[in-house]
Design a protein around this motif. Sequence first.
Motif, PDB file in Angstrom:
ATOM      1  N   ASN A  21       0.805  -1.227   0.000  1.00 42.32           N
ATOM      2  CA  ASN A  21       0.000   0.000   0.000  1.00 42.32           C
ATOM      3  C   ASN A  21       0.835   1.272   0.000  1.00 42.32           C
ATOM      4  O   ASN A  21       0.299   2.366  -0.165  1.00 42.32           O
ATOM      5  CB  ASN A  21      -0.920   0.034   1.228  1.00 42.32           C
ATOM      6  N   ILE A  22       2.139   1.134   0.200  1.00 41.58           N
ATOM      7  CA  ILE A  22       2.998   2.316   0.285  1.00 41.58           C
ATOM      8  C   ILE A  22       3.223   2.882  -1.116  1.00 41.58           C
ATOM      9  O   ILE A  22       3.713   2.177  -1.996  1.00 41.58           O
ATOM     10  CB  ILE A  22       4.346   1.969   0.949  1.00 41.58           C
ATOM     11  N   PRO A  23       2.886   4.135  -1.348  1.00 41.53           N
ATOM     12  CA  PRO A  23       3.057   4.733  -2.681  1.00 41.53           C
ATOM     13  C   PRO A  23       4.523   4.734  -3.105  1.00 41.53           C
ATOM     14  O   PRO A  23       5.422   4.897  -2.278  1.00 41.53           O
ATOM     15  CB  PRO A  23       2.535   6.165  -2.497  1.00 41.53           C
ATOM     16  N   GLN A  24       4.748   4.587  -4.413  1.00 40.75           N
ATOM     17  CA  GLN A  24       6.104   4.585  -4.933  1.00 40.75           C
ATOM     18  C   GLN A  24       6.812   5.896  -4.641  1.00 40.75           C
ATOM     19  O   GLN A  24       8.028   5.919  -4.407  1.00 40.75           O
ATOM     20  CB  GLN A  24       6.087   4.326  -6.440  1.00 40.75           C
ATOM     21  N   ALA A  25       6.061   6.983  -4.617  1.00 45.76           N
ATOM     22  CA  ALA A  25       6.658   8.291  -4.330  1.00 45.76           C
ATOM     23  C   ALA A  25       7.270   8.322  -2.935  1.00 45.76           C
ATOM     24  O   ALA A  25       8.323   8.935  -2.712  1.00 45.76           O
ATOM     25  CB  ALA A  25       5.609   9.394  -4.470  1.00 45.76           C
ATOM     26  N   VAL A  26       6.614   7.658  -1.977  1.00 42.95           N
ATOM     27  CA  VAL A  26       7.136   7.593  -0.611  1.00 42.95           C
ATOM     28  C   VAL A  26       8.412   6.759  -0.584  1.00 42.95           C
ATOM     29  O   VAL A  26       9.400   7.125   0.064  1.00 42.95           O
ATOM     30  CB  VAL A  26       6.070   6.997   0.345  1.00 42.95           C
ATOM     31  N   ILE A  27       8.397   5.637  -1.288  1.00 41.38           N
ATOM     32  CA  ILE A  27       9.576   4.764  -1.342  1.00 41.38           C
ATOM     33  C   ILE A  27      10.759   5.505  -1.972  1.00 41.38           C
ATOM     34  O   ILE A  27      11.882   5.453  -1.462  1.00 41.38           O
ATOM     35  CB  ILE A  27       9.256   3.478  -2.133  1.00 41.38           C
ATOM     36  N   ASP A  28      10.496   6.213  -3.078  1.00 42.24           N
ATOM     37  CA  ASP A  28      11.557   6.959  -3.755  1.00 42.24           C
ATOM     38  C   ASP A  28      12.139   8.039  -2.845  1.00 42.24           C
ATOM     39  O   ASP A  28      13.363   8.267  -2.842  1.00 42.24           O
ATOM     40  CB  ASP A  28      11.018   7.590  -5.038  1.00 42.24           C
ATOM     41  N   LYS A  29      11.269   8.696  -2.077  1.00 42.08           N
ATOM     42  CA  LYS A  29      11.726   9.743  -1.155  1.00 42.08           C
ATOM     43  C   LYS A  29      12.598   9.153  -0.069  1.00 42.08           C
ATOM     44  O   LYS A  29      13.651   9.722   0.300  1.00 42.08           O
ATOM     45  CB  LYS A  29      10.515  10.451  -0.543  1.00 42.08           C
ATOM     46  N   GLU A  30      12.209   8.011   0.466  1.00 39.55           N
ATOM     47  CA  GLU A  30      13.001   7.353   1.498  1.00 39.55           C
ATOM     48  C   GLU A  30      14.370   6.938   0.949  1.00 39.55           C
ATOM     49  O   GLU A  30      15.392   7.069   1.635  1.00 39.55           O
ATOM     50  CB  GLU A  30      12.253   6.127   2.037  1.00 39.55           C
ATOM     51  N   LYS A  31      14.389   6.451  -0.284  1.00 41.27           N
ATOM     52  CA  LYS A  31      15.658   6.058  -0.908  1.00 41.27           C
ATOM     53  C   LYS A  31      16.568   7.267  -1.077  1.00 41.27           C
ATOM     54  O   LYS A  31      17.781   7.200  -0.851  1.00 41.27           O
ATOM     55  CB  LYS A  31      15.404   5.413  -2.267  1.00 41.27           C
ATOM     56  N   GLN A  32      15.978   8.389  -1.464  1.00 39.63           N
ATOM     57  CA  GLN A  32      16.741   9.621  -1.642  1.00 39.63           C
ATOM     58  C   GLN A  32      17.354  10.069  -0.317  1.00 39.63           C
ATOM     59  O   GLN A  32      18.524  10.480  -0.266  1.00 39.63           O
ATOM     60  CB  GLN A  32      15.828  10.711  -2.196  1.00 39.63           C
ATOM     61  N   ILE A  33      16.585   9.980   0.756  1.00 39.71           N
ATOM     62  CA  ILE A  33      17.076  10.373   2.083  1.00 39.71           C
ATOM     63  C   ILE A  33      18.228   9.475   2.518  1.00 39.71           C
ATOM     64  O   ILE A  33      19.272   9.952   2.975  1.00 39.71           O
ATOM     65  CB  ILE A  33      15.930  10.319   3.117  1.00 39.71           C
ATOM     66  N   GLU A  34      18.034   8.166   2.378  1.00 35.69           N
ATOM     67  CA  GLU A  34      19.070   7.217   2.794  1.00 35.69           C
ATOM     68  C   GLU A  34      20.347   7.363   1.964  1.00 35.69           C
ATOM     69  O   GLU A  34      21.459   7.323   2.497  1.00 35.69           O
ATOM     70  CB  GLU A  34      18.540   5.783   2.705  1.00 35.69           C
ATOM     71  N   ALA A  35      20.178   7.524   0.642  1.00 33.24           N
ATOM     72  CA  ALA A  35      21.345   7.622  -0.246  1.00 33.24           C
ATOM     73  C   ALA A  35      22.169   8.867   0.037  1.00 33.24           C
ATOM     74  O   ALA A  35      23.378   8.902  -0.232  1.00 33.24           O
ATOM     75  CB  ALA A  35      20.889   7.616  -1.701  1.00 33.24           C
TER      76      ALA A  35
END
Length: 219
Positions: free
Chosen positions: A116-130
């Motif tokens: 249920n987690i939107p791809q936009a949220v996942i992409d944002k989390e990846k950006q933060i971690e990277a």
Amino acid sequence: MPIQISAQYVKELRLKTGAGMMDCKKALQEAEGDIEKAMESLRQKGLASASKKASRRTAEGVIESYIHAGSKIGVMVEINCETDFVARRLEFQELARNVAMQIAACPNVEYVEKDNIPQAVIDKEKQIEAGKDDLANKPEAIRQQIVEGRIGKRLNELSLVNQAFIRNSDITIQDLINEKIALMGENIKIRRFARFVLGEGFERQVNNFAEEVGDMLKS
């Protein structure tokens, strides 16, 4: 010849898993009295049962509410099953209550499951971690591996069904649901939930609701 299992052992396993009496007795016999092996067997059967029923329509169920002590946090959750008969069973209502309390105790949870987690949220989390400083000097392949690991952990934190059950940390909420599917013979789904925190959006002192709910369960 099946070994003899005491009624006390069967009762203990039933309390731990929620499975039926005969299922518990059979699991204990197959595990030669080893309650941990019997629990694992019942969980595996619950998972298999849940998988078989996953596509079945869930149009009945309940909307459960939970108000935390002090009336500073409230939860509403909709849990669905296949028939009104199961929706009225005490085991189903207890499940709904436990899930509502789980939501109150997990302020980081925002979605029912990871899908249920939107791809936009996942992409944002990846950006933060990277972009974190501790990865700056690492080789690209290692950076990607670390980021993926952290993202997986973060998505689990956001997903309700991936949380460790507050009454039994050895199982997740999805394990708990699978056990009830095996027990009641119907597909069960958490459809949606809402959490209300008093004064949310205003500057205020933040209380640890997870610890408060945990203290209530111990009392």
